[in-house]
Design a protein around this motif. Structure first.
Motif, PDB file in Angstrom:
ATOM      1  N   LEU A  84       0.824  -1.151   0.154  1.00 60.49           N
ATOM      2  CA  LEU A  84      -0.124   0.166  -0.100  1.00 60.49           C
ATOM      3  C   LEU A  84       0.919   1.150  -0.046  1.00 60.49           C
ATOM      4  O   LEU A  84       1.912   1.165   0.305  1.00 60.49           O
ATOM      5  CB  LEU A  84      -0.968  -0.047   1.367  1.00 60.49           C
ATOM      6  N   TYR A  85       0.175   2.389  -0.568  1.00 65.90           N
ATOM      7  CA  TYR A  85       1.047   3.554  -0.278  1.00 65.90           C
ATOM      8  C   TYR A  85       0.718   4.348   1.165  1.00 65.90           C
ATOM      9  O   TYR A  85      -0.335   4.751   1.141  1.00 65.90           O
ATOM     10  CB  TYR A  85       0.627   4.553  -1.402  1.00 65.90           C
ATOM     11  N   PRO A  86       1.676   3.965   2.022  1.00 64.36           N
ATOM     12  CA  PRO A  86       1.334   4.546   3.485  1.00 64.36           C
ATOM     13  C   PRO A  86       1.009   5.998   3.578  1.00 64.36           C
ATOM     14  O   PRO A  86       0.241   6.289   4.493  1.00 64.36           O
ATOM     15  CB  PRO A  86       2.668   4.103   4.119  1.00 64.36           C
ATOM     16  N   TRP A  87       1.488   6.609   2.503  1.00 58.16           N
ATOM     17  CA  TRP A  87       1.189   8.492   2.496  1.00 58.16           C
ATOM     18  C   TRP A  87      -0.122   8.819   2.355  1.00 58.16           C
ATOM     19  O   TRP A  87      -0.681   9.744   2.524  1.00 58.16           O
ATOM     20  CB  TRP A  87       2.456   9.094   1.861  1.00 58.16           C
ATOM     21  N   MET A  88      -0.968   7.665   1.724  1.00 55.56           N
ATOM     22  CA  MET A  88      -2.217   8.174   1.230  1.00 55.56           C
ATOM     23  C   MET A  88      -3.192   8.034   2.219  1.00 55.56           C
ATOM     24  O   MET A  88      -3.053   7.034   3.243  1.00 55.56           O
ATOM     25  CB  MET A  88      -2.482   7.201  -0.038  1.00 55.56           C
TER      26      MET A  88
ATOM     27  N   LEU B  23      -0.927   7.657 -13.456  1.00 59.52           N
ATOM     28  CA  LEU B  23       0.303   6.979 -12.777  1.00 59.52           C
ATOM     29  C   LEU B  23       1.197   8.192 -12.255  1.00 59.52           C
ATOM     30  O   LEU B  23       1.647   8.142 -11.421  1.00 59.52           O
ATOM     31  CB  LEU B  23       0.985   6.069 -13.886  1.00 59.52           C
ATOM     32  N   ILE B  24       1.488   9.116 -13.206  1.00 60.39           N
ATOM     33  CA  ILE B  24       2.268  10.079 -12.831  1.00 60.39           C
ATOM     34  C   ILE B  24       1.937  10.779 -11.393  1.00 60.39           C
ATOM     35  O   ILE B  24       2.498  11.262 -10.510  1.00 60.39           O
ATOM     36  CB  ILE B  24       2.518  11.144 -13.957  1.00 60.39           C
ATOM     37  N   GLN B  25       0.511  10.938 -11.319  1.00 52.96           N
ATOM     38  CA  GLN B  25      -0.224  11.711 -10.337  1.00 52.96           C
ATOM     39  C   GLN B  25       0.293  10.774  -8.995  1.00 52.96           C
ATOM     40  O   GLN B  25       0.603  11.371  -7.919  1.00 52.96           O
ATOM     41  CB  GLN B  25      -1.502  11.776 -10.381  1.00 52.96           C
ATOM     42  N   ILE B  26       0.061   9.379  -9.191  1.00 55.20           N
ATOM     43  CA  ILE B  26       0.515   8.576  -7.871  1.00 55.20           C
ATOM     44  C   ILE B  26       1.904   8.909  -7.815  1.00 55.20           C
ATOM     45  O   ILE B  26       2.050   8.842  -6.357  1.00 55.20           O
ATOM     46  CB  ILE B  26      -0.177   7.061  -8.460  1.00 55.20           C
ATOM     47  N   PHE B  27       2.732   8.749  -8.670  1.00 56.18           N
ATOM     48  CA  PHE B  27       4.147   8.823  -8.247  1.00 56.18           C
ATOM     49  C   PHE B  27       4.633  10.197  -7.799  1.00 56.18           C
ATOM     50  O   PHE B  27       5.332  10.329  -6.997  1.00 56.18           O
ATOM     51  CB  PHE B  27       5.001   8.591  -9.556  1.00 56.18           C
ATOM     52  N   LEU B  28       3.989  11.292  -8.277  1.00 56.37           N
ATOM     53  CA  LEU B  28       4.255  12.461  -7.876  1.00 56.37           C
ATOM     54  C   LEU B  28       3.899  12.829  -6.309  1.00 56.37           C
ATOM     55  O   LEU B  28       4.619  13.303  -5.616  1.00 56.37           O
ATOM     56  CB  LEU B  28       3.591  13.549  -8.604  1.00 56.37           C
ATOM     57  N   ASN B  29       2.785  12.042  -6.126  1.00 52.40           N
ATOM     58  CA  ASN B  29       2.455  12.096  -4.558  1.00 52.40           C
ATOM     59  C   ASN B  29       3.380  11.569  -3.721  1.00 52.40           C
ATOM     60  O   ASN B  29       3.569  11.804  -2.598  1.00 52.40           O
ATOM     61  CB  ASN B  29       0.940  11.358  -4.609  1.00 52.40           C
ATOM     62  N   TYR B  31       6.642  11.216  -3.897  1.00 49.73           N
ATOM     63  CA  TYR B  31       8.004  12.216  -3.881  1.00 49.73           C
ATOM     64  C   TYR B  31       7.567  13.183  -2.869  1.00 49.73           C
ATOM     65  O   TYR B  31       8.557  13.961  -2.062  1.00 49.73           O
ATOM     66  CB  TYR B  31       8.316  12.684  -5.249  1.00 49.73           C
ATOM     67  N   MET B  32       6.091  13.681  -3.014  1.00 47.58           N
ATOM     68  CA  MET B  32       5.834  15.015  -2.003  1.00 47.58           C
ATOM     69  C   MET B  32       6.093  14.451  -0.579  1.00 47.58           C
ATOM     70  O   MET B  32       6.347  15.157   0.208  1.00 47.58           O
ATOM     71  CB  MET B  32       4.424  15.328  -2.253  1.00 47.58           C
ATOM     72  N   TYR B  33       5.811  13.389  -0.255  1.00 43.31           N
ATOM     73  CA  TYR B  33       5.823  12.605   0.964  1.00 43.31           C
ATOM     74  C   TYR B  33       7.315  11.992   1.352  1.00 43.31           C
ATOM     75  O   TYR B  33       7.209  11.458   2.400  1.00 43.31           O
ATOM     76  CB  TYR B  33       4.533  11.744   1.420  1.00 43.31           C
ATOM     77  N   ASP B  34       8.160  12.007   0.448  1.00 44.71           N
ATOM     78  CA  ASP B  34       9.280  11.344   0.589  1.00 44.71           C
ATOM     79  C   ASP B  34      10.410  12.157   1.372  1.00 44.71           C
ATOM     80  O   ASP B  34      10.794  13.090   0.614  1.00 44.71           O
ATOM     81  CB  ASP B  34       9.735  10.705  -0.738  1.00 44.71           C
ATOM     82  N   LYS B  35      11.012  11.736   2.194  1.00 42.82           N
ATOM     83  CA  LYS B  35      12.186  12.378   2.835  1.00 42.82           C
ATOM     84  C   LYS B  35      13.295  12.709   2.071  1.00 42.82           C
ATOM     85  O   LYS B  35      13.848  13.709   2.103  1.00 42.82           O
ATOM     86  CB  LYS B  35      12.611  11.651   4.223  1.00 42.82           C
ATOM     87  N   PHE B 121      10.855  15.330 -13.928  1.00 41.52           N
ATOM     88  CA  PHE B 121       9.976  16.761 -13.277  1.00 41.52           C
ATOM     89  C   PHE B 121      10.476  16.971 -11.803  1.00 41.52           C
ATOM     90  O   PHE B 121      10.870  18.292 -11.645  1.00 41.52           O
ATOM     91  CB  PHE B 121       8.472  16.343 -13.338  1.00 41.52           C
ATOM     92  N   ILE B 122      10.631  16.103 -11.004  1.00 37.35           N
ATOM     93  CA  ILE B 122      11.069  16.211  -9.709  1.00 37.35           C
ATOM     94  C   ILE B 122      12.543  16.578  -9.555  1.00 37.35           C
ATOM     95  O   ILE B 122      12.734  17.490  -9.058  1.00 37.35           O
ATOM     96  CB  ILE B 122      10.857  14.969  -8.756  1.00 37.35           C
ATOM     97  N   GLY B 123      13.291  15.704 -10.263  1.00 44.27           N
ATOM     98  CA  GLY B 123      14.629  16.055 -10.211  1.00 44.27           C
ATOM     99  C   GLY B 123      15.001  17.569 -10.934  1.00 44.27           C
ATOM    100  O   GLY B 123      15.936  18.206 -10.247  1.00 44.27           O
TER     101      GLY B 123
END
Lengths: 306, 268
Positions: A84-88, B23-29, B31-35, B121-123
């Protein structure tokens, strides 16, 4: 609905499945039973098109599952992992993945319905804060959001408490009543025998047996069962003599780890053993404090069957 | 088998472009929460620690700090491209979330391309922030070194230079993350440093202008197009246009290889 013919798959030197064949009929709940490391997950991943078989053919709804978008519109998969994506948040997770399957506006509505169906109504909570049971239900919601024809569950009861297991079983039965074909794996026999219409036994990557749960249970019943009996010492002595006279046991020993009030009886025929022993206890006015089958080691049973 | 009337089987698949966007929306999301995203931004403060020793500082010193053979191109850029590139797919494998994607009507190649677009995009945003931090750092710490608005073309030039660096290397590392299941970061680091150090110096006979180094092609392009007033770099018997083709070829080639590898890969 699912046909595997002589499928083998190795990872380096490790043979995960070897010459495995299995068939799942439309509309059924099929239990896929085997000890840990038997090749259950590898088989399910081959069915889902996540791995390529080295040899053999896999056919799901008449099609090859690898990179098959049309097929994935009709199947759902609940893996054994916390994938799962834990941040969602829960609804965001289900609807995000649903958008890959449904029109945008339909995805939101279907996600709500799927969450309702699995009994998950958590608002504003991130998935990382979910309990194991909630995560499991969320995975099911994501798998059923598009009303698939076929659902594959890989160890769905893992980590669930008894209530969670009961709810999960109820959900699987409801989905099956709605016309969904279910293939469900577990390494625990009693989780599957009551809900499955058919069972497949797998051990060391090979199909060991396939049939109705009653047939499978009969096969397993031939395994020497070990029963622990706890009773006052006098009653235990009388009962031992009666069991030997009636020939319902093959051997008998006092539990070496415990006091003399614990007896271990071994029988090759548990179906006959339990009613006869109940009769002996009642007729002779004996009292038993505790009785349990200690044959819960499925790996030992599988070793015995091979 | 029957399907009840009130529970329709949708049998719908969104068009390719819509699938890609979702898919890009899911992936971007993610990176927004990734330390990692924020750590990579913070790294850009590191080079600022070295500017205290600059005598009579000027805009050239800013370019030297991010240009060829600098702390930025030798340490910061390999780290950014390596971490974002390698982890793009290997994170999905490690967290098992790849299973969720593979269970949807999405082709494996689409996952790779959507990931590539996301990390680009992120990089590129991270690189833009990094160069801006350095630029402003110079302006604040050494006020006489930079004309804040007068030197904007240099800021854009360094962003384009490092952006090109990132695009080429991150694509190579994306392939590495798909191809290798374990220790991809370690191997990527070895490749990056082998390429940057040995590719430039050893194969180039220590002249720093070997055509066997990707970094040299990027430096050559930057010296011609992005920072022509500040950088002087060339590869013997090589046109700058050929270097552009080398970079484009590397990006397309490794993206294709990543998609092809993903298609053939098992996800046990």
């Amino acid at each position: 609905m699912i046909e595997l013919e002589n499928v083998s798959k190795s990872f380096g030197d490790v043979v995960a499945i070897s010459n495995l064949s299995l068939h799942v009929r439309a509309g059924s709940i099929t239990g896929f039973l085997g000890p840990n490391g038997a090749g259950k997950s590898t088989t399910l991943k081959a069915i889902m098109g996540e791995i390529y078989p080295d040899i053999g053919t896999v056919s799901v709804l008449g099609e090859n599952p690898i990179n098959n978008n049309r097929l994935k519109q009709r199947t759902g998969y609940v893996s054994e992992h916390d994938d799962l994506y834990p941040w969602m948040k829960g609804k965001q997770f289900v609807s995000s993945l649903a958008k890959l399957l449904l029109p945008r506006e339909e995805a939101e509505r279907a996600a709500k319905e799927a969450l309702k169906k699995v009994g998950l109504a958590v608002k504003g909570k991130k998935i990382r804060a979910y309990s194991k049971g909630m995560k499991q239900r969320l995975k099911v919601a994501a798998a059923i959001v598009h009303n698939p024809d076929l659902l594959i569950f890989d160890e769905p009861f893992g980590g669930l408490d008894p209530l969670g297991r009961r709810e999960m079983k109820k959900l699987v039965l409801e989905l099956n009543q709605d016309g969904v074909t279910v293939l469900i794996s577990s390494h625990i026999l009693y989780e599957l025998d009551q809900m499955s219409k058919r069972m497949i036994l797998i051990h060391r990557g090979q199909t060991l047996a396939e049939g109705a749960p009653s047939e499978i249970l009969e096969l397993i019943d031939q395994f020497p069962h070990q029963i622990l009996i706890h009773a006052p010492i006098d009653h235990l002595k009388s009962l031992s003599k009666l069991m030997i006279d009636e020939s319902i046991i093959t051997s008998l020993k006092f539990n070496p780890d415990k006091s003399a009030t614990d007896l271990i009886a071994i029988t090759n025929n548990p179906k006959e053993f339990y009613p006869k022993m109940t009769l002996l206890i009642a007729k002779n006015n004996l009292s038993i404090e505790h009785l349990e089958s200690t044959t819960d080691n499925i790996e030992a049973i599988f070793e015995y069957l091979t | 088998m029957t399907v009840t009337q009130d529970k329709p089987n949708y049998g719908y698949s969104p068009p390719l472009l819509s699938r890609g966007i979702f898919l890009i929306q899911i992936f971007l999301n993610k990176y927004m929460y990734d330390k990692k995203t924020y750590i990579l931004i913070l790294i850009s403060f590191l080079p600022l620690l070295t500017i205290g020793n600059i005598f009579r500082p000027g805009i050239d010193d800013y370019v030297n700090l991010v240009g060829p053979a600098s702390i930025f191109s030798f340490i910061v850029m390999p780290l950014i491209s390596l971490i974002l590139g390698v982890s793009a797919i290997s994170d999905e494998k490690e967290n098992k979330t790849i299973s969720q994607l593979l269970a949807r009507p999405v082709r494996r190649e689409e996952i790779v391309v959507a990931k590539w677009i996301t990390i680009m995009f992120i990089g590129l945003i991270i690189v833009a922030i990094n160069t801006l931090i350095l630029y402003l750092g110079f302006y604040i710490l050494l006020p006489e070194s930079i004309d804040l608005f007068g030197n904007l073309s240099v800021l854009i030039g360094t962003w384009l230079y490092l952006g090109l660096w990132y695009v080429v290397y991150a694509t190579i590392f994306l392939f590495l993350g798909v191809f290798i299941d374990k220790n991809a970061i370690g191997l990527g680091l070895a490749i990056a440093y082998f390429e940057v150090f040995f590719g430039q110096f050893l194969f180039g006979g220590f002249t720093g202008a070997s055509p066997f180094s990707i970094a040299n092609h990027i430096n050559y392009i930057a010296s011609e197009y992005f920072l022509s007033d500040y950088l002087s770099f060339s590869i013997a018997n090589f046109e700058v246009f050929s270097s552009v083709l080398v970079c484009i070829g590397l990006v397309i080639g490794f993206l294709f290889l990543a998609a092809f590898t993903m298609r053939r890969k098992d996800f046990p």
